[in-house]
Design a protein around this motif. Structure first.
Motif, PDB file in Angstrom:
ATOM      1  N   SER A 194      -1.349  -1.172  -3.088  1.00  0.00           N
ATOM      2  CA  SER A 194      -1.384   0.291  -1.890  1.00  0.00           C
ATOM      3  C   SER A 194      -0.564  -0.165  -0.577  1.00  0.00           C
ATOM      4  O   SER A 194      -0.190   0.904   0.006  1.00  0.00           O
ATOM      5  CB  SER A 194      -2.683   0.569  -1.849  1.00  0.00           C
ATOM      6  N   VAL A 195      -0.519  -1.508  -0.253  1.00  0.00           N
ATOM      7  CA  VAL A 195       0.228  -1.754   1.010  1.00  0.00           C
ATOM      8  C   VAL A 195       1.570  -1.891   0.738  1.00  0.00           C
ATOM      9  O   VAL A 195       2.137  -2.714  -0.105  1.00  0.00           O
ATOM     10  CB  VAL A 195      -0.555  -2.966   1.622  1.00  0.00           C
ATOM     11  N   ALA A 196       2.393  -1.145   1.376  1.00  0.00           N
ATOM     12  CA  ALA A 196       3.947  -1.161   1.435  1.00  0.00           C
ATOM     13  C   ALA A 196       4.369  -1.577   2.548  1.00  0.00           C
ATOM     14  O   ALA A 196       3.723  -1.679   3.555  1.00  0.00           O
ATOM     15  CB  ALA A 196       4.357   0.447   1.053  1.00  0.00           C
ATOM     16  N   LYS A 197       5.722  -1.757   2.495  1.00  0.00           N
ATOM     17  CA  LYS A 197       6.451  -2.224   3.701  1.00  0.00           C
ATOM     18  C   LYS A 197       6.447  -0.893   4.807  1.00  0.00           C
ATOM     19  O   LYS A 197       6.335  -1.382   5.905  1.00  0.00           O
ATOM     20  CB  LYS A 197       7.979  -2.539   3.451  1.00  0.00           C
ATOM     21  N   TYR A 198       6.674  -0.059   4.356  1.00  0.00           N
ATOM     22  CA  TYR A 198       6.649   1.342   5.094  1.00  0.00           C
ATOM     23  C   TYR A 198       6.250   2.441   4.333  1.00  0.00           C
ATOM     24  O   TYR A 198       6.505   2.420   3.118  1.00  0.00           O
ATOM     25  CB  TYR A 198       7.923   1.663   6.037  1.00  0.00           C
ATOM     26  N   ALA A 199       5.800   3.361   5.080  1.00  0.00           N
ATOM     27  CA  ALA A 199       5.454   4.729   4.059  1.00  0.00           C
ATOM     28  C   ALA A 199       5.884   6.107   4.864  1.00  0.00           C
ATOM     29  O   ALA A 199       6.120   6.020   6.188  1.00  0.00           O
ATOM     30  CB  ALA A 199       4.022   4.789   3.798  1.00  0.00           C
TER      31      ALA A 199
END
Length: 745
Positions: free
Chosen positions: A519-524
Motif C-alpha cells: 500500500s505504501v508507494a513512492k508517491y500517489a
C-alpha cells in the motif's frame, strides 16, 4: 404531505427506521411507539479517552527507511516497515448516552389512525393515534436556543395521560431522583482499546488521572397530573397533558483538557438548563426553536415538480421507487433531509459531525464513529456553504484548529518537518498520528491539506477577509510547510510528496521474484494533488492579503513549478500511483486520485479535456457499485464531467431501499432516509445534496455556470437561494431543459 416531511404508518421497530432530531449537541432518535416510546439519545461530547502524548521515538528513522525502499521499488517491504514501526495506537470512540423509555398506561383496545411525522420545515416530530376512543398526540423537538429535548403529550380524553419514564445506559452509570427529576449519571471509559496493543476492551479506572468524560442526563416533567419520582423511574398519573424536559451535560472541556482533572462543571449546569426550560414552558420554547431553525432551513429551496407520490409514507415511497423510478420529486425529499441533518447535527459551539453525524445507538459503534478524514469528515460539509449554512460550518473549522495544534507534534516526531500534519483518523482529542493496524487505511498523510481546502473555501464563499487573515491562512501555511518538507525529487525532473498511500487501496508488486500486496508507494496522485492545490491556495491567499511573506512565497512558487500531480496511464486512465500497478480491487470504492476533478477544480472538461477523459475511463473501470458515500462522490464526479444523466443514474442507485439487514454491497437508503454504507454513515446524505447542486450550478474559482449537468428527466424546475463563490446568492429557473433565468439577489 410535502417533500419537507417524512411520514410512517407504524412505529419504528429498528433504529434505522426511527426519526432523528438534534441541536448539534443533543441527538435523539424517536421510535414513535404506542404503549412504549423509545428515544435513543446522544451528546456530541460523549467520547471515550482523554488527551494523550504520543511517543515518536525512532519513528522518523523508520519512515526514512521505508521511503528509501519505495525509491528502490521495494513497496511491500516499505509497507511492512510502516506497519511495524510507524503506526501508533488509535483514536477513541463516540459513544451513545443511552435510552429514554416511556411506558404509557393505555387501554388494551385496537390502535387506529396511527401516524408519525418528522416536519423538516419546523424540526418537530409528531406521533398521533387513537386508542380506546381517545386521540393521543406527542410532539417532540430538540431546541438549540434552550439546549433541551421537549416532548409534549396530550389527549382529548379527561385525565387520560399516565406514563412512566426510565433512563438507561450501557456505560458505567446509575440513576437517582432529586425533586421531580430523574437523573442518569455516569462516565465514559478512559479508553476503548489499549492504546498500544489495540486490545479491544472497554476499560474504566478509578485513579483520577485515568478517569474519562463524566456525564449527567436529566428528565423532568411539567404536568397537571400526579408526579412520583423514584431512584429508577419518574411517573405521572391522570394528567390532561405532560411535557417531558430532558437535557445532557458532560465534563468534556476541550480537546486539550483532561475530562476529569480539568473537566467542565456539568451537574449544576444541567439543573439550570432544566429549571429554566420548565419555567419558560413548552410553547415558548417551541416558538423560539422554530424561529431559530427556520432561518436556516428556509435559505434554499429546490423544486423539480410533483410526481403524485408526495403523500405516500416514506418507507413505502422508497420501495415504490425501486419498482418505478418515475418519482421526480423524491430527490427533493432527500435534498431537504440532508439540509435538515446539517442543521440538526452541526451548530456553532458544538463538535463537528462524525461518521454518523451525532446519532449513534452503540458504545462500540462501527469504525468508532470517529472523524475519518480521508473523505468522510470532509464530505459531511460539502453542501454546507452552498446552502448558506455558514454558522453550521463553524464546528468543522474548530476541529481543523485543534488538528493544526496537535498535528505539529506529529509532523516533527514522525517526519522531522515543520508545520502540522494529520492522517486517516481523528477524534475529539485531536489525535493526528497514523493509527494501527494497516498502512492501507492509516498511513495516509493528506488530510491536513484536504481540510485546509475547507478553510479557503469558507473564504471563497463568504469573502470574509478577516477570517482568511486570522484563521485560514495561518493554518494553511503551517500545513503547506509540512508538505514542502515532504517533497522529494522523484527522479524524473519533478517533485512529489514521498512516501504515501492512496486511501484504503492496495496494489501488487513483485519483490524477490514473488508477487506481493502493498500500500505504501513512492508517491500517489491524491496526496500530490492535495499538496499542489494547497500551495496554489496559499499563493492566492498571500496575493489577496498582500502578505509580506517572501521566503515562504518563494518556497511555494518553487513547489508549484516543480510538481506534476497528474499522469495518464497506458490504458488511458488517470494514474493512481507512481507506477501502473496491478490492482487487487479494480472496482475499489475509493476513487481518491480523482480529487483534482472533485472537490478540487484542477481537472475540467473545458480546460483539461485529456485529463477529464482519463477520469471518465477511470470511473468506468471502477464501476457504479460502491458504498453509500462512494455513490455520493461519483454523483459529484459526473456532475463535474457535465454528464447529468449518469449523475442521476447513480443518485437513483443511492435511493435503493434497504433495511436494517443490509450488508456491504447493498448500499442505498434506510427507511428513515439515513444513508446506508452499510451500516449507517451520514456522509452519503450530504454528498447527495452537494451532487444535486453541482448538477444545477457550478461555482469554482471565478467560473459560474448554470445547468452544467442537468439530467434529461429534470426538464422543469428551480433552485432558489443557492450560494455561490464570491458571496453571491442566486435564484435559478429552467423550463424544457433550458435556462429561464439566473437572478442574483
Amino acid at each position: 404531505m410535502s417533500n419537507t416531511k417524512t411520514s410512517y404508518n407504524s412505529p419504528a421497530d429498528h433504529w434505522v427506521k426511527a426519526q432523528p432530531l438534534g441541536n448539534g449537541s443533543i441527538g435523539a432518535m424517536v421510535f414513535g411507539g404506542v404503549k412504549s416510546e423509545k428515544i435513543s439519545l446522544n451528546h456530541d461530547t460523549m467520547w471515550s479517552g482523554r488527551p494523550r502524548k504520543i511517543d515518536f521515538e525512532g519513528k522518523h528513522e523508520q519512515f526514512l527507511k521505508a521511503r528509501e525502499l519505495t525509491f528502490a521499488g521495494r513497496y511491500a517491504e516499505a509497507t511492512e516497515i510502516i506497519e511495524k514501526h510507524c503506526l501508533i495506537g488509535g483514536v477513541e470512540s463516540y459513544m451513545a448516552f443511552g435510552d429514554m423509555d416511556i411506558d404509557f398506561n393505555l387501554p388494551e383496545d385496537e390502535v387506529t389512525d396511527y401516524s408519525r411525522v418528522l416536519d423538516m420545515e419546523n424540526a418537530v416530530h409528531t406521533t398521533s393515534f387513537r386508542c380506546g376512543g381517545i386521540s393521543y398526540k406527542r410532539e417532540c423537538l430538540v431546541s438549540y436556543p434552550d439546549d433541551v429535548l421537549m416532548m409534549k403529550i396530550t389527549s382529548d380524553g379527561k385525565k387520560a395521560v399516565s406514563l412512566t419514564i426510565h433512563l438507561s445506559s450501557e456505560l458505567r452509570s446509575h440513576t437517582y431522583s432529586k425533586g421531580d427529576t430523574l437523573y442518569l449519571k455516569g462516565e465514559l471509559p478512559e479508553e476503548r482499546f489499549d492504546f498500544y496493543t489495540r486490545e479491544e476492551e472497554i476499560k474504566y479506572f478509578d485513579e483520577p488521572e485515568k478517569r474519562g468524560v463524566q456525564f449527567l442526563g436529566g428528565a423532568s416533567v411539567i404536568t397537571d397530573g400526579k408526579v412520583l419520582a423514584a431512584d429508577d423511574f419518574l411517573s405521572v398519573e391522570n394528567a390532561d397533558e405532560v411535557t417531558i424536559v430532558f437535557s445532557i451535560k458532560t465534563s468534556y472541556n476541550g480537546f486539550d483538557k483532561h475530562p476529569y482533572l480539568e473537566g467542565r462543571e456539568y451537574e449544576n449546569a444541567l439543573e439550570i438548563v432544566i429549571d429554566s426550560a420548565k419555567s419558560k414552558g413548552y410553547d415558548a420554547i417551541k416558538n423560539d426553536h422554530i424561529a431559530d431553525y427556520k432561518r436556516f432551513f428556509e435559505i434554499i429551496e429546490l423544486d423539480l415538480g410533483v410526481s403524485g407520490r408526495e403523500d405516500m409514507p416514506t418507507d413505502e415511497r422508497l420501495l415504490k421507487f425501486a419498482e418505478d423510478k418515475d418519482d421526480i420529486s423524491l430527490p427533493v425529499l432527500l435534498f431537504n433531509f440532508g439540509r435538515y441533518l446539517t442543521i440538526a447535527a452541526s451548530r456553532e459551539g458544538t463538535r463537528a459531525m462524525n461518521l454518523q453525524g451525532i446519532w449513534n445507538n452503540s458504545i462500540t459503534p462501527p469504525w468508532r464513529c470517529d472523524y475519518t478524514t480521508n473523505i468522510n469528515t470532509e464530505m459531511n460539509y460539502w453542501p454546507t456553504l452552498m446552502c448558506g449554512l455558514d454558522s453550521c460550518y463553524m464546528p468543522l473549522i474548530e476541529l481543523i484548529k485543534e488538528i493544526s495544534i496537535n498535528g505539529e507534534v506529529t509532523a516533527k516526531g514522525l517526519y522531522n518537518a515543520r508545520g502540522f500534519i494529520s492522517h486517516h483518523n481523528v477524534d475529539a482529542w485531536g489525535y493526528t498520528a497514523p493509527v494501527l493496524p494497516r498502512g492501507m487505511w492509516c498511513f495516509w498523510n493528506g488530510s491536513a491539506g484536504w481540510l485546509c481546502r475547507h478553510l479557503f473555501e469558507y473564504y471563497e464563499y463568504t469573502l470574509d477577509r478577516d477570517f482568511l487573515k486570522s484563521t485560514a491562512y495561518p493554518i494553511m501555511k503551517k500545513a503547506a510547510m509540512c508538505y514542502l518538507d515532504l517533497l522529494c525529487d522523484r527522479g524524473d525532473g519533478f517533485k512529489s510528496v514521498c512516501a504515501t498511500t492512496s486511501p484504503e487501496n492496495t496494489f501488487y508488486c513483485v519483490e524477490d521474484g514473488e508477487k506481493k500486496e502493498a500500500s505504501v508507494a513512492k508517491y500517489a496522485t491524491m496526496t500530490d494533488t492535495i499538496a499542489y492545490e494547497l500551495f496554489l491556495n496559499c499563493r492566492k491567499a498571500m496575493d489577496i492579503l498582500g502578505a509580506d511573506d517572501k521566503e515562504f512565497g518563494a518556497e511555494i512558487d518553487d513547489a508549484i513549478s516543480s510538481m506534476k500531480p497528474f499522469s495518464i496511464g497506458s490504458d488511458g486512465r488517470l494514474m493512481e500511483w507512481n507506477e501502473e500497478f496491478e490492482e487487487p480491487e479494480p472496482d475499489h470504492r475509493h476513487i481518491s486520485h480523482l480529487y483534482g476533478l472533485h472537490p478540487a477544480n484542477l481537472i475540467t472538461p473545458d480546460k483539461t479535456p485529456d485529463l477529464a477523459e482519463a477520469c471518465v475511463k477511470t470511473l468506468k473501470v471502477r464501476g457504479d457499485q460502491g458504498t453509500g458515500w462512494s455513490l455520493g462522490w461519483k454523483i459529484n464526479f459526473y456532475a463535474r464531467l457535465k454528464n447529468g444523466n449518469r449523475a442521476l443514474d447513480l443518485l437513483e442507485m443511492q435511493l435503493n431501499a434497504v433495511d436494517e439487514n443490509a450488508v456491504l454491497g447493498q448500499s442505498g437508503t434506510y427507511p428513515n432516509l439515513f444513508d446506508a454504507h452499510p451500516p449507517f454513515q451520514i456522509d452519503g446524505n450530504f454528498a447527495l445534496v452537494s451532487g444535486i447542486i453541482e448538477m444545477i450550478v457550478k461555482s469554482q474559482d471565478d467560473e459560474l455556470e448554470f445547468l452544467p449537468a442537468l439530467p434529461d428527466k429534470w426538464k422543469n424546475g428551480s433552485l432558489k437561494g443557492v450560494r455561490v463563490k464570491g458571496n453571491k446568492i442566486y435564484d435559478i429557473k429552467w423550463a424544457d431543459g433550458k435556462l429561464v433565468y439566473a437572478k442574483e439577489r
